[in-house]
Design a protein around this motif. Structure first.
Motif, PDB file in Angstrom:
ATOM      1  N   GLY A  35       0.817  -1.205   0.000  1.00 47.66           N
ATOM      2  CA  GLY A  35       0.000   0.000   0.000  1.00 47.66           C
ATOM      3  C   GLY A  35       0.852   1.257   0.000  1.00 47.66           C
ATOM      4  N   LEU A  36       1.953   1.231   0.763  1.00 41.24           N
ATOM      5  CA  LEU A  36       2.846   2.387   0.801  1.00 41.24           C
ATOM      6  C   LEU A  36       3.502   2.596  -0.562  1.00 41.24           C
ATOM      7  CD1 LEU A  36       4.150   4.580   2.599  1.00 41.24           C
ATOM      8  CD2 LEU A  36       6.002   2.944   3.055  1.00 41.24           C
ATOM      9  N   ARG A  37       3.939   1.525  -1.183  1.00 46.94           N
ATOM     10  CA  ARG A  37       4.544   1.640  -2.509  1.00 46.94           C
ATOM     11  C   ARG A  37       3.582   2.270  -3.508  1.00 46.94           C
ATOM     12  NH1 ARG A  37       7.169  -4.410  -2.437  1.00 46.94           N
ATOM     13  NH2 ARG A  37       9.294  -3.826  -1.787  1.00 46.94           N
ATOM     14  N   THR A  38       2.350   1.806  -3.479  1.00 42.48           N
ATOM     15  CA  THR A  38       1.356   2.309  -4.423  1.00 42.48           C
ATOM     16  C   THR A  38       1.086   3.788  -4.198  1.00 42.48           C
ATOM     17  OG1 THR A  38       0.304   0.137  -4.598  1.00 42.48           O
ATOM     18  CG2 THR A  38      -1.023   2.051  -5.223  1.00 42.48           C
ATOM     19  N   LEU A  39       0.844   4.176  -2.952  1.00 42.29           N
ATOM     20  CA  LEU A  39       0.515   5.569  -2.654  1.00 42.29           C
ATOM     21  C   LEU A  39       1.698   6.482  -2.953  1.00 42.29           C
ATOM     22  CD1 LEU A  39      -1.538   6.985   0.235  1.00 42.29           C
ATOM     23  CD2 LEU A  39       0.711   7.963  -0.207  1.00 42.29           C
ATOM     24  N   TYR A  40       2.898   6.090  -2.547  1.00 42.09           N
ATOM     25  CA  TYR A  40       4.058   6.972  -2.734  1.00 42.09           C
ATOM     26  C   TYR A  40       4.415   7.126  -4.208  1.00 42.09           C
ATOM     27  CZ  TYR A  40       8.727   8.962  -2.305  1.00 42.09           C
ATOM     28  OH  TYR A  40       9.832   9.771  -2.431  1.00 42.09           O
ATOM     29  N   ALA A  41       4.308   6.061  -4.980  1.00 43.18           N
ATOM     30  CA  ALA A  41       4.576   6.170  -6.420  1.00 43.18           C
ATOM     31  C   ALA A  41       3.645   7.176  -7.066  1.00 43.18           C
ATOM     32  CB  ALA A  41       4.441   4.807  -7.090  1.00 43.18           C
ATOM     33  N   GLN A  42       2.367   7.143  -6.686  1.00 44.97           N
ATOM     34  CA  GLN A  42       1.402   8.079  -7.257  1.00 44.97           C
ATOM     35  C   GLN A  42       1.658   9.497  -6.771  1.00 44.97           C
ATOM     36  OE1 GLN A  42       0.508   5.953  -9.784  1.00 44.97           O
ATOM     37  NE2 GLN A  42      -1.293   7.289  -9.694  1.00 44.97           N
ATOM     38  N   TRP A  43       2.062   9.654  -5.517  1.00 42.58           N
ATOM     39  CA  TRP A  43       2.423  10.988  -5.014  1.00 42.58           C
ATOM     40  C   TRP A  43       3.558  11.561  -5.863  1.00 42.58           C
ATOM     41  CZ3 TRP A  43       0.763  13.718  -0.437  1.00 42.58           C
ATOM     42  CH2 TRP A  43       1.498  14.869  -0.168  1.00 42.58           C
ATOM     43  N   CYS A  44       4.596  10.772  -6.122  1.00 45.62           N
ATOM     44  CA  CYS A  44       5.740  11.264  -6.879  1.00 45.62           C
ATOM     45  C   CYS A  44       5.366  11.669  -8.302  1.00 45.62           C
ATOM     46  CB  CYS A  44       6.833  10.200  -6.918  1.00 45.62           C
ATOM     47  SG  CYS A  44       7.600   9.861  -5.312  1.00 45.62           S
ATOM     48  N   LEU A  45       4.355  11.041  -8.865  1.00 43.76           N
ATOM     49  CA  LEU A  45       3.914  11.362 -10.216  1.00 43.76           C
ATOM     50  C   LEU A  45       2.961  12.548 -10.266  1.00 43.76           C
ATOM     51  CD1 LEU A  45       3.250   7.741 -11.549  1.00 43.76           C
ATOM     52  CD2 LEU A  45       5.036   9.291 -12.373  1.00 43.76           C
ATOM     53  N   ARG A  46       2.270  12.837  -9.158  1.00 41.76           N
ATOM     54  CA  ARG A  46       1.168  13.801  -9.226  1.00 41.76           C
ATOM     55  C   ARG A  46       1.287  15.002  -8.305  1.00 41.76           C
ATOM     56  NH1 ARG A  46      -4.195  11.049 -11.226  1.00 41.76           N
ATOM     57  NH2 ARG A  46      -3.369   9.219 -12.304  1.00 41.76           N
ATOM     58  N   VAL A  47       2.124  14.935  -7.285  1.00 42.60           N
ATOM     59  CA  VAL A  47       2.268  16.064  -6.351  1.00 42.60           C
ATOM     60  C   VAL A  47       3.679  16.625  -6.502  1.00 42.60           C
ATOM     61  CG1 VAL A  47       2.064  16.862  -3.978  1.00 42.60           C
ATOM     62  CG2 VAL A  47       0.680  14.916  -4.755  1.00 42.60           C
ATOM     63  N   GLY A 143      10.370   7.746  -5.899  1.00 41.56           N
ATOM     64  CA  GLY A 143       9.558   6.779  -6.623  1.00 41.56           C
ATOM     65  C   GLY A 143       9.069   5.581  -5.858  1.00 41.56           C
ATOM     66  N   GLU A 144       9.861   5.077  -4.938  1.00 40.82           N
ATOM     67  CA  GLU A 144       9.447   3.959  -4.095  1.00 40.82           C
ATOM     68  C   GLU A 144      10.077   4.131  -2.713  1.00 40.82           C
ATOM     69  OE1 GLU A 144      11.925   0.088  -4.749  1.00 40.82           O
ATOM     70  OE2 GLU A 144      11.540   0.947  -6.744  1.00 40.82           O
ATOM     71  N   PRO A 145       9.468   3.558  -1.678  1.00 39.93           N
ATOM     72  CA  PRO A 145      10.010   3.728  -0.331  1.00 39.93           C
ATOM     73  C   PRO A 145      11.463   3.273  -0.246  1.00 39.93           C
ATOM     74  CG  PRO A 145       7.815   2.760  -0.247  1.00 39.93           C
ATOM     75  CD  PRO A 145       8.225   2.765  -1.690  1.00 39.93           C
ATOM     76  N   LEU A 146      12.256   4.054   0.491  1.00 38.58           N
ATOM     77  CA  LEU A 146      13.673   3.746   0.673  1.00 38.58           C
ATOM     78  C   LEU A 146      13.875   3.164   2.062  1.00 38.58           C
ATOM     79  CD1 LEU A 146      16.684   3.983  -0.227  1.00 38.58           C
ATOM     80  CD2 LEU A 146      16.675   6.243   0.858  1.00 38.58           C
ATOM     81  N   LEU A 147      14.376   1.937   2.121  1.00 43.67           N
ATOM     82  CA  LEU A 147      14.650   1.282   3.391  1.00 43.67           C
ATOM     83  C   LEU A 147      15.853   1.929   4.063  1.00 43.67           C
ATOM     84  CD1 LEU A 147      14.079  -1.097   5.361  1.00 43.67           C
ATOM     85  CD2 LEU A 147      15.667  -2.457   3.973  1.00 43.67           C
ATOM     86  N   LEU A 148      15.674   2.317   5.330  1.00 44.74           N
ATOM     87  CA  LEU A 148      16.770   2.858   6.126  1.00 44.74           C
ATOM     88  C   LEU A 148      17.229   1.775   7.098  1.00 44.74           C
ATOM     89  CD1 LEU A 148      15.412   6.420   7.040  1.00 44.74           C
ATOM     90  CD2 LEU A 148      16.772   5.739   5.054  1.00 44.74           C
ATOM     91  N   THR A 153      21.490   0.741   1.230  1.00 51.04           N
ATOM     92  CA  THR A 153      20.287   0.422   0.464  1.00 51.04           C
ATOM     93  C   THR A 153      20.173   1.426  -0.670  1.00 51.04           C
ATOM     94  OG1 THR A 153      18.900   1.808   1.887  1.00 51.04           O
ATOM     95  CG2 THR A 153      19.075  -0.533   2.460  1.00 51.04           C
ATOM     96  N   ALA A 154      19.259   1.162  -1.591  1.00 51.38           N
ATOM     97  CA  ALA A 154      19.117   2.061  -2.739  1.00 51.38           C
ATOM     98  C   ALA A 154      17.754   1.889  -3.379  1.00 51.38           C
ATOM     99  CB  ALA A 154      20.214   1.795  -3.767  1.00 51.38           C
ATOM    100  N   VAL A 155      17.328   2.913  -4.083  1.00 50.53           N
ATOM    101  CA  VAL A 155      16.265   2.817  -5.082  1.00 50.53           C
ATOM    102  C   VAL A 155      16.980   2.871  -6.421  1.00 50.53           C
ATOM    103  CG1 VAL A 155      14.288   3.959  -6.132  1.00 50.53           C
ATOM    104  CG2 VAL A 155      14.483   3.858  -3.647  1.00 50.53           C
ATOM    105  N   ALA A 156      16.937   1.762  -7.149  1.00 48.39           N
ATOM    106  CA  ALA A 156      17.714   1.659  -8.380  1.00 48.39           C
ATOM    107  C   ALA A 156      16.877   2.120  -9.566  1.00 48.39           C
ATOM    108  CB  ALA A 156      18.186   0.218  -8.579  1.00 48.39           C
ATOM    109  N   HIS A 157      17.011   3.385  -9.903  1.00 46.12           N
ATOM    110  CA  HIS A 157      16.340   3.925 -11.086  1.00 46.12           C
ATOM    111  C   HIS A 157      17.247   4.975 -11.702  1.00 46.12           C
ATOM    112  CE1 HIS A 157      13.459   6.056 -13.631  1.00 46.12           C
ATOM    113  NE2 HIS A 157      12.734   4.965 -13.591  1.00 46.12           N
ATOM    114  N   PRO A 158      17.446   4.958 -13.035  1.00 46.29           N
ATOM    115  CA  PRO A 158      18.387   5.896 -13.651  1.00 46.29           C
ATOM    116  C   PRO A 158      18.017   7.366 -13.464  1.00 46.29           C
ATOM    117  CG  PRO A 158      17.840   4.115 -15.165  1.00 46.29           C
ATOM    118  CD  PRO A 158      16.896   3.993 -14.017  1.00 46.29           C
ATOM    119  N   ASN A 220       8.105  13.598 -10.919  1.00 44.60           N
ATOM    120  CA  ASN A 220       8.384  12.439 -11.741  1.00 44.60           C
ATOM    121  C   ASN A 220       7.377  12.371 -12.881  1.00 44.60           C
ATOM    122  OD1 ASN A 220      10.270  11.978  -9.776  1.00 44.60           O
ATOM    123  ND2 ASN A 220       9.479   9.993  -9.130  1.00 44.60           N
ATOM    124  N   ARG A 221       7.864  12.011 -14.074  1.00 45.28           N
ATOM    125  CA  ARG A 221       7.011  11.920 -15.257  1.00 45.28           C
ATOM    126  C   ARG A 221       7.307  10.604 -15.953  1.00 45.28           C
ATOM    127  NH1 ARG A 221       5.469  17.079 -17.196  1.00 45.28           N
ATOM    128  NH2 ARG A 221       4.326  15.919 -18.790  1.00 45.28           N
TER     129      ARG A 221
END
Length: 282
Positions: A35-47, A143-148, A153-158, A220-221
């Motif tokens: 649920g967190l992944r879904t909500l945060y991904a949409q936040w990054c695209l729309r807010v 784009g996706e939650p980052l584990l601390l 750790t990393a979010v692997a996106h170019p 994010n686009r």
């Protein structure tokens, strides 16, 4: 973390429903990692992360609390005008939304290591799930939650990828801001910040902040990051390449309206960009 959550700005059920609809979510996400992944991904695209309403607030001489300090007001402005906010109001709003949806959430304070010995000046949000901390940052928009954790750790996106490591007992998150796409660290100073702490630190930016002078926007686009910074259109593309295009004022205003969906009402009221002066002595 203390089992008693710190207060957050309450959100009316009808507003939560409108916010979720605005995020493109047909139903309320479950308070779990998916649920967190879904909500945060949409936040990054729309807010977006932007300073549009702050610029208007400051240039008007308004002495009331800075725009977006109240979470309901932040979301009403986003729904009406397409604006987000700078780190303090955006994370206050995201924290409130996550709390209302049942997530175990806390506020954090960090430092953007863009210069030598900078003061703490960044807000973030941490979500606790199954004994782990996950950062969801409304400014970095990774784009996706980052584990601390203790290990890197990393979010692997170019385009919006980030890397996290611990140094001297604090998390450092390396990211790529549009005005400095080569990147620098955001260092997490402490967690468990209160609502009043966020609002006080937000108010401290009134006399000077790098976001008090010229329009900045990041969102994010699809598979890239796009926005405006220092009078340029900037894109970090899906292959990691960076494109910077100088903009005239008219081109900048039209970009905000046509490309990023900011209301013409607010965009046409924006003052011209001004040079960012040096910060005052600490």
């Amino acid at each position: 973390m203390d089992s008693t959550p710190l207060p957050h700005d309450p959100l009316a059920p009808a507003l939560i429903e409108r916010v979720l609809e605005g995020l493109g979510l047909r139903e309320q996400p479950e308070p779990d990692l998916e649920g967190l992944r879904t909500l945060y991904a949409q936040w990054c695209l729309r807010v977006p992360f932007d300073n549009i309403r702050k610029l208007l607030h400051l240039r008007s001489g308004d002495t009331r609390p800075l725009a977006g300090d109240d979470a309901s007001e932040f979301f009403e402005a986003w729904l009406a005008h397409g604006t987000g906010g700078t780190c303090w109001p955006a994370h206050g709003a995201l924290h409130s939304l996550l709390c209302e949806l049942g997530f175990d959430t806390e506020r954090g304070v960090g430092t953007m290591m863009a210069s030598a010995n900078p003061p703490p000046g960044h807000a973030t949000v941490i979500v606790h799930l199954d004994g782990r901390r996950h950062m969801v940052d409304a400014s970095i928009l990774h784009g996706e939650p980052l584990l601390l954790g203790e290990e890197p750790t990393a979010v692997a996106h170019p385009a919006w990828g980030v890397a996290c490591s611990q140094r001297e007992g604090r998390w450092h998150i390396f990211w790529h801001p549009l005005h400095r796409p080569a990147g620098f660290d955001c260092r997490i100073e402490y967690l468990g910040a209160s609502r009043d702490d966020f609002r006080r630190r937000h108010e401290m930016t009134r006399p000077w902040s790098p976001f008090n002078y010229a329009v900045t926007l990041r969102r994010n686009r699809d598979d890239r990051v796009a926005g405006t910074a220092l009078g340029k259109r900037v894109e970090i593309r899906a292959d990691g390449s960076i494109e910077e295009t100088p903009l005239t004022r008219d081109e900048q205003l039209r970009q905000l309206i046509d490309d990023f969906g900011i209301s013409e009402e607010l965009v046409m009221a924006l003052p011209p960009d001004a040079p960012v002066p040096p910060p005052p002595p600490r």
